[in-house]
Structure formats: C-alpha cells, structure tokens
Scaffold this motif. Sequence first.
Motif, PDB file in Angstrom:
ATOM      1  N   TRP A   1      -5.563  -7.400   9.342  1.00  0.00           N
ATOM      2  CA  TRP A   1      -4.281  -6.794   8.964  1.00  0.00           C
ATOM      3  C   TRP A   1      -3.216  -7.840   8.689  1.00  0.00           C
ATOM      4  CZ3 TRP A   1      -4.525  -2.312   7.045  1.00  0.00           C
ATOM      5  CH2 TRP A   1      -5.423  -1.365   7.539  1.00  0.00           C
TER       6      TRP A   1
ATOM      7  N   TRP B   1      -3.830  -9.095   5.236  1.00  0.00           N
ATOM      8  CA  TRP B   1      -3.488  -8.149   4.174  1.00  0.00           C
ATOM      9  C   TRP B   1      -1.983  -8.087   3.969  1.00  0.00           C
ATOM     10  CZ3 TRP B   1      -1.217  -4.174   1.749  1.00  0.00           C
ATOM     11  CH2 TRP B   1      -1.828  -3.729   0.583  1.00  0.00           C
ATOM     12  N   THR B   2      -1.261  -7.968   5.070  1.00  0.00           N
ATOM     13  CA  THR B   2       0.190  -7.778   4.927  1.00  0.00           C
ATOM     14  C   THR B   2       0.865  -9.043   4.437  1.00  0.00           C
ATOM     15  OG1 THR B   2       2.070  -6.675   5.926  1.00  0.00           O
ATOM     16  CG2 THR B   2       0.942  -8.280   7.322  1.00  0.00           C
TER      17      THR B   2
ATOM     18  N   LEU C   1       2.660  -8.028   1.032  1.00  0.00           N
ATOM     19  CA  LEU C   1       4.055  -7.634   1.276  1.00  0.00           C
ATOM     20  C   LEU C   1       4.925  -8.876   1.390  1.00  0.00           C
ATOM     21  CD1 LEU C   1       2.734  -4.880   1.852  1.00  0.00           C
ATOM     22  CD2 LEU C   1       4.263  -4.631   3.806  1.00  0.00           C
TER      23      LEU C   1
ATOM     24  N   TRP D   1       7.597 -10.600   3.569  1.00  0.00           N
ATOM     25  CA  TRP D   1       8.220 -10.596   4.892  1.00  0.00           C
ATOM     26  C   TRP D   1       9.334 -11.634   4.908  1.00  0.00           C
ATOM     27  CZ3 TRP D   1       6.963  -7.462   9.084  1.00  0.00           C
ATOM     28  CH2 TRP D   1       5.830  -6.662   8.935  1.00  0.00           C
TER      29      TRP D   1
ATOM     30  N   THR E   1       2.745  -1.468   5.298  1.00  0.00           N
ATOM     31  CA  THR E   1       1.466  -2.156   5.110  1.00  0.00           C
ATOM     32  C   THR E   1       0.355  -1.128   4.901  1.00  0.00           C
ATOM     33  OG1 THR E   1       2.170  -3.964   6.546  1.00  0.00           O
ATOM     34  CG2 THR E   1      -0.210  -3.718   6.210  1.00  0.00           C
TER      35      THR E   1
ATOM     36  N   TYR F   1      -1.713  -0.557   1.469  1.00  0.00           N
ATOM     37  CA  TYR F   1      -3.146  -0.885   1.560  1.00  0.00           C
ATOM     38  C   TYR F   1      -4.010   0.293   1.101  1.00  0.00           C
ATOM     39  CZ  TYR F   1      -7.588  -1.065   4.215  1.00  0.00           C
ATOM     40  OH  TYR F   1      -8.899  -0.997   4.606  1.00  0.00           O
TER      41      TYR F   1
END
Length: 649
Positions: A40, A43-44, A48, A50, A284, A288
């Motif tokens: 995870w 992936w994030t 994404l 941040w 997320t 996803y």
Amino acid sequence: MAEVYPVPARVRDGSPNPIVDVDRWREAYHRAEVDPDGFWLDWTRVNLHWHTVPTIACEGDFRTVKDEPIRWFADGEIDVTYNCVDRHAQATPDKVAILWEGDRPGETRRITYDELYEQVCRTANALEALGIKHGERVIIYMGMVPEAAIAMLACARLGAVHSVVFGGFSAESLRDRILDCHAELVITQDEALRGGKAIPLKKITDDAVAQAPCVKKVLVFRRTGTAIDFKAGRDHWWHEEIAKGAITRPAFPVAAEDPLFLLYTSGSTGKPKGIVHTRGGYLTYVAYTHRTVFDLRDDDVFACVADVGWITGHSYIVYGPLCNGTTTLMFESIPTHPDAGRYWDVVQRHKITVFYTAPTALRTLAAAGDEHVTPFDRSTLRVLGTVGEPINPEPWRWYYDVVGAGRCALVDTYWQTETGGIMISAIAPATPTKPGSATYPMPGIAPVLVDHEGRALRGPGDGHLCFSAPWPGIARTVWGEHDRYVGTFFSAYPGYYFTGDGCRRDRDGYYWITGRVDDVMNVSGHRMGTAEFESALVSVEEVAESGVVGFPHPIKGQGVYAYVVLQPGAVIGADFEQVLQAALRQHIGAHARLDLVQIVSGLPKTRSGKIMRRILRKVAEGEVGSLGDTSTLADPHVVDAIVAGRKTL
Ligand code: PRX
C-alpha cells in the motif's frame, strides 16, 4: 457448473495496467498478503501526491479497534483536492474533468480540469467567507449537478467534512442528519430535476432547517430558476457568493486521518449511522480500485450513473475518477427518461468507454426490450460494471451480450458504504467471469467465510462474509458513536469485520454474494433498514405494530413486505395503503415504498416478545412449507392466519 466467460481480446490487448491476467492477479494478491504495508505504501506514493510522504501504512487491527480506530498513512499529510484537481489542472488543463448530461437529452456541460480548479477554489473561498473552517460539517443536499461535486471538493479543500444527503430524502431525514453531525451550513439548490420532475430541494431544506437551529447559513445553487422563499441573513445564492472571492487558493495539506466525509447509511436499528471516511486511506483505496478494476486508460470517458448521494457516487463519480485524472460523467436523469434508450443514447453521444450501473436498472431496461439498445452506437464501450446488489444471471447475460455485444468485460463489483471502495470484483483485463459471481477479491483484501459458530471455512462453502485484515478504505468509525461502529461490524465474529452479507465460495475460489443476512433491505439498490420502515408505519394513528421484511422482486431485487397490526377498534378507509405510503414518504423519503401490505391480527413473537422475522420473511418469500419450528411462539396460531392471508405481487 456455471459457464465461464473469458476476457474479450479487445479488453486484454493493450491494457496499460499491471494486472492483465490471472497469474498477475495472483502475484499481486500474494505480494499484498505477505507485505501489506509495502504494497500500500508503494501504491500510494507512486499514484498520489503527498505533501508529507507517509512512512507508516496500517496501525491497529480488528481486535484493538474498540480502543484505537484503524489508521492508515498516519504520519502523512495530504490535500485530497490537490490530487483530484490541481495536479491535473497543471498537467492536462484542457481535459474534460466533469462531463454533465442534464435531465433533458442533449443538455450538456463540459468542465475542464482548469475550470474545475477555478470553481473549486472559488467555492472554497466562498464557504470560508460564510464561516466554514477546518473540521466543520457541511450538509450537501443537491441533485446531480456538477456543483454537487464542486461543493464536495470545496469542503475537502478547506479541511471541512461534507455529508451529502441523497435528494430523495424527506425533510425529517434531512433534519436528523443535520442534527446528528451538528452542521452549520447546508448547500442545496432551488429544485432538482429527475426524469422530467422537479423536486423542491430548497423548500424541503427550509422545512428541515426550521427544526435544526444549528444551521446558520444556507447556500442555494440556482438550477431551474423557479421562485423560492429566501430568508435574509440566512440564505445566500451560490452564484453571488462564488463571484466575490479569489479564483485561486493554496493547497491545504492535512493529516491523512482527518475526516473527509460522513455518509449516513441504514443499519439494523431505526437510526442511520454517520459512516466516517478519512482522507489518505480512502483516496488511495478508491483511486486504486478505480484504476485496477476498470483497467483505466488515459482517454477513457467514465460513466458511473449512480447518484452522488450514495457511496458509489462519492467513490466512482467524484474521488476515484478525479484522483486518476479521468473524464467523469454526471448524469442528472433516470434510465427511462424520456425512454428506455437513454443510457445508450448517452453512451453514443459522449463516446463512453466504461459504464457502471446497478442491476435494478438493467432488469428494467432488459424488460423494455433490445430495440431500445441496438439503434445506438456502443462501439466505444470496453468495460461494463454493476454494483449495489446481487445480479442474477439473466440481466448479466443481457448486459454482456446485448449492451456489450460480447466485446466488453463485465465486472460485478461487491462493496459497501463502509468499505469505501470495491472489495470483490473481476479485474477487467484479467479475470474470466461467471454470471452472478463477483469473482475474486482485490489484491490487498482478505475475505473469510465464517459459519454460525464463527469458524472460518476453507475451500468451497456457504457462510457469512467477513474480512480479516484492514484495508485503506475501511470506514474508521460511526460519527460520535464509536461503540456502535464496534458493535455493528466487529462484535459478531471477534477479530473479523462482518459485512452483514451471506456468501458462497465455489470450487474455483469465486465468490457469490447471496444478500443480506441482517435486517437491511436492498430495494432497487437503495439500502434501507426494516426498523426505519417499522417506526415510520407505527406513526400512523391506526397502526399498533408492524413487521417489515424484504422479499424477492423481479425488477427491484428486493421488494418491501409490511405486516401491519391495527389498533383495537381502528377503522381504516380504502386509501389506507396510501396513508402508509405517505407516512414513509414523510419520515424517510420518496424512495421508501411498500410493495405488499398485509393486515394481520398479530405478529409471530417469542414468549419474550421478540418478533420472529424468520417466519415473516419465509411467508413473504412464499416458502410457507418450510417455516421451521414455531412451537416456541407465544401464539402459534397467528402464523396460520398470516399464511392464509399472504399477499403476492
Ligand atoms: O448487500 C450488499 C449489496 O449492497 C450492500 C451495501 O450497500 P451500500 O452500503 O448502500 O453500498 C452500495 C454500493 C457499494 C452490501 O452489503 N451489494 C453491493 N454490491 C453488491 C452487493 N450485493 C451483491 N453483489 C454486489 N456486487
């Protein structure tokens, strides 16, 4: 043996996504199982933006959730709207973000990412000027206009918490939701349009707000231009307020675990629960699942024809697609307006590539006939999706063969308001499908079937569907009622999240959702509690008591069957059923309706006074030969009378 549909070549070929066959699915599944945190975080971080990149993935588990809510990416800071708007406004400013199809065919609006950025910033500035701050709740009671999505994003940009209330809910339901989260601002519109009908949202808001003193301001978007009452000082026009401020606004990164929104949903008790989703994990998870399940491509035109008032609209009209920089459709109308060809007319005119709807709509449209489908060009379609209720094989095949002409993948996506995003579903380019099965869990998701003793089943079998490990999109709590959250989801089977659904796993490991095993009904994809119906019915003067259950309905999936006990000596008129329907409309909303009503002399109860719903359900389902043991009833004779007077469609 159920037939298996291989992935059509044009879906598999050229897929830009990593999971393109069952072996790749298995690899991803395994990786997420052995190293969920790494899976995870990777992936994030890749997908994404941040402002502070998280170093921690999941904290907490289903045994400790009572004392410590689940947290994901907790040392990260994120601006949801930077992800959904700013970065695409910079990279692809002229790409259409929101493609709107109005109630009237051909009435459209196209809002590019650049324009969306300006609209979201303007609206956030306006909300701030109206006094909204980080952490405050804002109710959004609107129809399917782009401004509903813009209002959600504007709240997100301020760090405020939105709660969208579906435009079909009544003033009482709206009032209860406002009061529960203590909202000071309601955003609404003069009227909503749906299927040629005007719904007086502002009037309903006025009625609700009259009984909700916490509300200080009402912001009104003008949709139809009808005359409305305007209360000076309290009410403000959307177009006037957003014209006042700046057209930009800096990003506002907040902690990943800051609440993003509440969404009220029905459970086993009369009072809806304010399900809380937070920022980093939710975003997320929806990004996803949106990218993976639908096999997203850069030029996709993605049409989820749900309402933003439900979780499907939140996750797959607004947050998932916009986070992924997709063109997302908002559809104001209904599938049968002006006729049963409307969806396919929309597909043709907007060159839709992915189409996501509910089985109930498909059953209605299949019944209307193929002649409403075939005249339209559907050659752009690549992926078809369903959500919200079990889909029986007939409408599945109709969707696949007639709408998709056998050239599209069909993904049956199983999930819930509380899961935030899709949990069990085919992955379009990878998973062979079986009509009626949601197929396999997403990588990162760990379903478990448990028997009545709470033992986990291995291999094929039937049981209650649970999940054994947290995922980023799981709801964190019920607003102001963490004990209720724990009681509802984690008490039935300790250590597991219990969905409330029954499920079968076949020999190939495919999952088949069989429907709710609790007192939640799923009527035309609308989730409603039997207890909400019962309390609305007993508000009618002549009603002493009622028992409400769902039963199989050919179009709606489930219909609502009400057993009604009258007050002693009550005299009812020929319009009694309308009186009951009016009570439901008043207390819940226009989408709450009875399909069958049976007046009974008494309800089957145990000696301790508990209604035996199992019996009511069996009678409603027509299974009167298998009522089971009725000897523990206080008065077994009531069952004979109920069976004798059974109603059918
Ligand atoms: O019973 C399941 C059913 O819808 C319930 C969740 O309803 P709600 O929170 O309103 O969310 C609906 C949209 C995600 C579930 O507990 N359900 C949802 N999708 C499916 C389904 N049942 C069978 N198959 C599905 N694909």
